[in-house]
Design an enzyme around this catalytic site. Sequence first.
Site, mmCIF file in Angstrom:
data_model
loop_
_atom_site.group_PDB
_atom_site.id
_atom_site.type_symbol
_atom_site.label_atom_id
_atom_site.label_comp_id
_atom_site.label_asym_id
_atom_site.label_seq_id
_atom_site.Cartn_x
_atom_site.Cartn_y
_atom_site.Cartn_z
ATOM 1 N N THR A 39 40.214 -32.134 -8.914
ATOM 2 C CA THR A 39 40.595 -33.003 -10.025
ATOM 3 C C THR A 39 39.493 -33.975 -10.418
ATOM 4 O O THR A 39 39.196 -34.143 -11.602
ATOM 5 C CB THR A 39 41.870 -33.789 -9.638
ATOM 6 O OG1 THR A 39 42.900 -32.851 -9.308
ATOM 7 C CG2 THR A 39 42.330 -34.684 -10.770
ATOM 8 N N GLU A 90 35.825 -35.920 -10.886
ATOM 9 C CA GLU A 90 34.577 -35.487 -11.535
ATOM 10 C C GLU A 90 34.838 -34.317 -12.484
ATOM 11 O O GLU A 90 33.986 -33.443 -12.652
ATOM 12 C CB GLU A 90 33.527 -35.097 -10.492
ATOM 13 C CG GLU A 90 33.234 -36.221 -9.529
ATOM 14 C CD GLU A 90 31.829 -36.785 -9.674
ATOM 15 O OE1 GLU A 90 31.024 -36.256 -10.453
ATOM 16 O OE2 GLU A 90 31.569 -37.797 -9.012
ATOM 17 N N GLN A 140 45.231 -10.030 9.256
ATOM 18 C CA GLN A 140 44.414 -11.217 9.509
ATOM 19 C C GLN A 140 43.012 -11.015 8.915
ATOM 20 O O GLN A 140 42.425 -11.941 8.363
ATOM 21 C CB GLN A 140 44.334 -11.467 11.027
ATOM 22 C CG GLN A 140 43.801 -12.844 11.414
ATOM 23 C CD GLN A 140 44.856 -13.944 11.323
ATOM 24 O OE1 GLN A 140 45.935 -13.755 10.757
ATOM 25 N NE2 GLN A 140 44.545 -15.109 11.851
ATOM 26 N N ARG A 187 42.835 -16.029 20.113
ATOM 27 C CA ARG A 187 44.283 -15.874 20.195
ATOM 28 C C ARG A 187 44.665 -14.414 20.311
ATOM 29 O O ARG A 187 44.254 -13.585 19.492
ATOM 30 C CB ARG A 187 44.922 -16.463 18.939
ATOM 31 C CG ARG A 187 46.435 -16.322 18.839
ATOM 32 C CD ARG A 187 47.133 -17.275 19.770
ATOM 33 N NE ARG A 187 48.578 -17.284 19.579
ATOM 34 C CZ ARG A 187 49.383 -18.098 20.244
ATOM 35 N NH1 ARG A 187 48.883 -18.944 21.149
ATOM 36 N NH2 ARG A 187 50.692 -18.082 20.042
#
Lengths: 610, 610
Positions: B391, B393, B302, B283
């Site tokens: 979240t 295990e 970036q 880009r």
Amino acid sequence: MEQKKQNPKAEDETQIVSRRIQRISLHITPIPRPLHDHDSNLEPAKYFAIVEAIGAVDISLGIKLGVQYSLWGGSVINLGTKKHKDKYFEKIDSLEYPGCFAMTELHHGSNVQGIQTVATFDPITDEFTINTPNDGAIKWWIGNAAVHGKFASVFAKLMLPTHDAKGVSDMGVHAFIVPLRDLKTHQALPGIEIHDCGHKVGLNGVDNGALRFTSVRIPRDNLLNRFGDVSRDGKYTSSLPTINKRFAATLGELVGGRVGLASSSVGVLKIANTIAIRYSLLRQQFGPPKQPEISILDYQSQQHKLMPMLASTYAFHFATVYLVDIYSQMKITHNEQLVGDVHALSAGIKAYVTSYTAKSLSVCREACGGHGYAAVNRFGTLRNDHDIFQTFEGDNTVLLQQVAADLLKQYKEKFQGGTLAVTWNYLRESMNTYLSQPNPVTSRWEGAEHLQDPKFQLDAFRYRTSRLLQSAAVRLRKHSKILGGFGAWNRCLNHLLTLAESHIESVILAKFIEAVEKCPDPNSQAALKLVCDLYALNRIWNDIGTYRNVDYVAPNKAKAIHKLTDYLSFQVRNIAKELVDAFDLPDHVTRAPIAMQSEAYAQYKQYVGF
Amino acid sequence: MEQKKQNPKAEDETQIVSRRIQRISLHITPIPRPLHDHDSNLEPAKYFAIVEAIGAVDISLGIKLGVQYSLWGGSVINLGTKKHKDKYFEKIDSLEYPGCFAMTELHHGSNVQGIQTVATFDPITDEFTINTPNDGAIKWWIGNAAVHGKFASVFAKLMLPTHDAKGVSDMGVHAFIVPLRDLKTHQALPGIEIHDCGHKVGLNGVDNGALRFTSVRIPRDNLLNRFGDVSRDGKYTSSLPTINKRFAATLGELVGGRVGLASSSVGVLKIANTIAIRYSLLRQQFGPPKQPEISILDYQSQQHKLMPMLASTYAFHFATVYLVDIYSQMKITHNEQLVGDVHALSAGIKAYVTSYTAKSLSVCREACGGHGYAAVNRFGTLRNDHDIFQTFEGDNTVLLQQVAADLLKQYKEKFQGGTLAVTWNYLRESMNTYLSQPNPVTSRWEGAEHLQDPKFQLDAFRYRTSRLLQSAAVRLRKHSKILGGFGAWNRCLNHLLTLAESHIESVILAKFIEAVEKCPDPNSQAALKLVCDLYALNRIWNDIGTYRNVDYVAPNKAKAIHKLTDYLSFQVRNIAKELVDAFDLPDHVTRAPIAMQSEAYAQYKQYVGF
């Protein structure tokens, strides 16, 4: 729990206090008439309140509204002249003319001046021909285009035949009204190819389309000619002397969209706070040995996740109310200083608030554990729909650079004896007082009274901004000698982004402090003060390295700030229920079963089928 | 651009270097035999490599695999005895017995000891009766339950009739094999009510269900009896003396799932890095006046978003390889110290890595702008599917507390002359050397040679951990006198979470430094060294306040660290293409059109219909 016992009065007091916080200026007034009334007085405060309220129910619907009124309607009204208003206004208002805002192309988003679509004037037929010269110039992500749009304001380079008629000259980016579909059959018109951009991460209630134009002819009158016009014989006229000035004026008229996004983002943050905090009060897990389990909001870690966020939501609320206010004033007075101020502030607040909200939505999901992952509890949709707020109407990283550029401009003008925009005013004194060596005595003050003094807080925020501004100016000057302007800017880019964020944080804090001071009810005021202190000290702690590095804050004071931030989170937790109730979002708007104010689990079970 | 010109050799050199980085131990070896072979030697490294590879293609499929083999299969093998293995092993392996792991309930997730499902022994019929005593005890989120599962290992409180047969006594949480559906008709068996948990934020390829048991009878043999058994006449026997020890042993056998999630999360991070970096190279947007536009990866902002992330991905890769390695050793040797080490490290690395990946997925989406928002470019699905890794295990906030608790335990034992787990070894010396006053001379050293010295980096990480550990111990002791253990822990919770993260970061750095040292090819080694330095210095800079506050780092050194971090990001950017190529993810695995190695835009246009 134990903490509460230490502070037995806290809950009773704050419960009383916080009943009264409710409805502190957060209530949305009903709308008595169409969004755009006939004298084009847009009543911005009402419009943005509607945007916020609709976004809380369904973000896609809010964006459809924004595309139709702010972008399509706004471009016709603000970039066009009376003839356009007469012809289009009512039909845009009544939705008879649904439309699009066709600026972005496949290869050009942020760099609008780089777009390649062309509108060439044909003096023989008195028309413009719109063309997509290559695949990179296909208009992309155009909201309302895939399904509903009948028109688009298309941004294209205006090409005029040269005097000798042998070539064309590029007059820069202008906007043109281009009919896309037949008013009756809704078929795409000749030369117009439309495709749906496909499934998106979120916001799938908005029909984003891609458009290619092949020799599409439109009358000369369809040029939105407020800042530049073409006469019957192909002469270009403009009140503005250069392409860059016309471009700035054109884009400058579109700030309303950013004000809307900031308001809407705050609305989303309120919803997310409400769901996460109500569930965290309800949900119990673990507890002291042989005692009942405790609410997860009683854990310091959960307070750490959610209470500074709640404080930020209040801060952003007051900041966007202020932004809407100066935007409205600007629309009435056209005061030039206000124009500059609104432009930079809308860019900065949009960027800062939407980035913060995007991160917070992930924090809220995670803070609500597995049940936060159930689609019905909304964090997924809110996050996915809101995500693009960081990108559209100006990528946040690009917008913050506009803020930095504006600060540097003001900084230079200050040295040349010029005036400063209202919100920038503090820089006038700061350059003298803040940039002297930090005071070795006050840098050690660590008492709560001092740390909760708005003057200390605001001084600290502004000191940081001033230092960042001054050092950025010095570094840019140094690097530009070797690297040129573009290279120097890039070399200092992280610094400039930090500067912009720092400035926006200090504007937000100033507005929050004002709101606390103006709060008419003393109990509500006391509660808001806690929230404001948490916002301020949490931000200072987050960047404590900067403060320590110049000894603005001594080690003992840094420790005290940290400790007080945790304690303020605990205090705000004790009025958290009332603080979210004050957002006044009823269950049929929040909708998440886990956040229902009665029988949350029962509704949730029912949803699953029990 | 300008920066490159200053360092003209960089690109040529690094291009050569980085060709050779490719395939540095990242290539997944093919699997020659079933996942579980007959002597139950699971070949963990292969299994986890498969988990990583499958997750990169489709996370739901990876989780279905994990539920079947790690959770359902793992619980039968690790919590059961020979009779269970003989009866179930092959049919689990062949998928004839798809199964579930039914632990979580509507009201209890993290607090497993609080679950309420009961399994009461009936000495007359020699059976257990499984019951859901109230709505809060409905098993919730059970993967494989809504559609495919024929069995579940159900976690329930084992109830035995008392001697006088007048009551029951609670023996604590045990696991039981419960048939859910008829093997032929696939109908739910009597007493078993199953509902689909509904649409989730992501991972909708996994059929999470909710289960209610009403007097479901199972033979006594279905108790997974490795850590506790019931005889024909209702006597309880166990090699472990207390409920808490049995509970710890039961849960301890399930660490494999966490190792799998950490590996899989690194796989997801590699995919996201690959897509975001390849697109950022392709880009182009803006550029110096009258010159071509530049790749967005040439912007410092970036680089700041993506290069420390790329460095972390490499760091996590080596850390999870190490984790898999010690997990495998533990499965062979059953060495007790390794068991403790694997338990805490799998908790900590799972928590740290999955939180980091979750945040990074949002950063990648945003860094790719509008095109990052197209569903086809995968960031949405990756984020939504991966989100719950934080979240399940073990909630990350809870897991980090286990790490902190383990550190404190080791710290106490150290004072009592005990031994330390391998990974914790550094604490032995650190308490003496690190906790003395920082050296005022080295705290000012700012040369790149010093800052890039692994000894400085590792010392800094370990110093921070040691200080946090010592101060946490002191604070806990102080507060527990007034607040009790639970209250004191909660009062110090944020501190403890920071301690745990700090420790995990230092383990990760140590493993990265080892990997650099062991790298056989000097060019690859030089490249990896840059990446490792970026990981280390970026982390130090992120917590510079802590270092400044104790003058471990003087102001000039803090500045130098900041500057070098930016410069390392720039240097790593110059080999970024090769570093992501080394992940060896072909286009048919990455799939995102914007990341295709040839004709990215063309494939993307084609997707939309042009």
